[in-house]
Design a protein around this motif. Structure first.
Motif, short mmCIF file in Angstrom:
data_model
loop_
_atom_site.label_atom_id
_atom_site.label_comp_id
_atom_site.label_asym_id
_atom_site.label_seq_id
_atom_site.Cartn_x
_atom_site.Cartn_y
_atom_site.Cartn_z
N GLY A 38 0.79 -1.23 0.00
CA GLY A 38 0.00 0.00 0.00
C GLY A 38 0.83 1.28 0.00
N PHE A 39 2.14 1.16 0.22
CA PHE A 39 3.00 2.35 0.19
C PHE A 39 3.16 2.83 -1.25
CE2 PHE A 39 7.17 4.29 -0.43
CZ PHE A 39 7.14 5.31 0.51
N THR A 40 3.11 4.12 -1.44
CA THR A 40 3.36 4.70 -2.76
C THR A 40 4.50 5.69 -2.66
OG1 THR A 40 1.66 6.40 -2.35
CG2 THR A 40 0.99 4.43 -3.58
N MET A 41 5.38 5.67 -3.65
CA MET A 41 6.50 6.59 -3.65
C MET A 41 6.03 8.02 -3.76
SD MET A 41 9.48 5.10 -3.37
CE MET A 41 10.51 6.40 -4.04
N PRO A 42 6.61 8.95 -2.99
CA PRO A 42 6.23 10.36 -3.09
C PRO A 42 6.46 10.88 -4.51
CG PRO A 42 7.60 9.97 -1.16
CD PRO A 42 7.64 8.72 -1.97
#
Length: 226
Positions: free
Chosen positions: A219-223
């Motif tokens: 669920g993490f997305t790169m900034p």
């Protein structure tokens, strides 16, 4: 693989723009050799981890040009060839298989999360380790893992206050990044097929660790850079 080593040795001794631009042909030959090596690794690792097979080598490699704006070292180039072979390409997340080639036996194979500037990623991994202590320890205390790797990364002095300081994974909760490295001697590069087999074996030994980190980062997305 002499083209790579000859070029990087020359660049290390002449880390300036004049030498770099005067040796463009040598760079192109060395870079082509590196990309061919990355392709071989993609094929070999892909026999076990198919998530990386869609990658094109040139999309996984890093530039030699350094960003010196915030560094005391103003050398304009990094005298090393580097690539991150991962399901999502060369971005730090998801984590994958990192290769750095640098003469004088400074080369290494790596896995895990090297970057520590993503606070959300750090929080997600820390919480996941705490919630899955037994699983994490079964990976990092497995005898083959211990023989070859050690979990490294920038750390806090103390365990964050929201976690018990005496829990089984306390030392890992101090981390802001979690990565592993395996050093590589120059001599092994003299035999390309042998190196590909050797590197692939080490990378696949890292896979359980990488898989755990990637589950933590679900669920993490790169900034997005503006």
């Amino acid at each position: 693989m002499n083209a790579m080593f000859d070029y990087l040795t020359g660049l290390a001794a002449n880390n300036n723009r004049e030498w770099y631009h005067a040796h463009k042909t040598e760079y192109q030959e060395a870079n082509a050799q590196f990309e061919a090596l990355v392709q071989e690794l993609i094929f070999k690792i892909g026999e076990t981890d198919g998530s990386i097979l869609h990658n094109v080598p040139k999309d996984l490699t890093f530039r030699l040009v350094r960003d010196t704006r915030f560094s005391h070292d103003k050398s304009p180039y990094t005298p090393a060839f580097r690539a991150h072979i991962a399901a999502g390409g060369k971005q730090p997340v998801p984590v994958g298989y990192f290769l750095m080639i640098q003469p004088q036996s400074r080369s290494f194979l790596g896995g895990g999360l090297f970057a520590d500037m993503f606070k959300d990623a750090t929080s997600m991994i820390r919480e996941y380790i705490y919630q899955h202590q037994e699983e994490f320890l079964s990976i990092v205390e497995e005898p083959e893992f211990v023989e070859h790797f050690e979990v490294r990364g920038n750390s806090l002095k103390n365990v964050p206050k929201e976690y018990p300081a005496d829990c089984a994974v306390a030392k890992y909760l101090k981390h802001k990044s979690w990565f592993i490295e395996y050093p590589v001697e120059d001599s092994i590069f003299s035999d390309l097929p042998a190196f590909v087999d050797f590197a692939s074996e080490r990378f696949l030994q890292m896979k359980p660790f990488n898989d755990f980190i990637n589950r933590a980062l679900g669920g993490f997305t790169m900034p997005v850079r503006h």
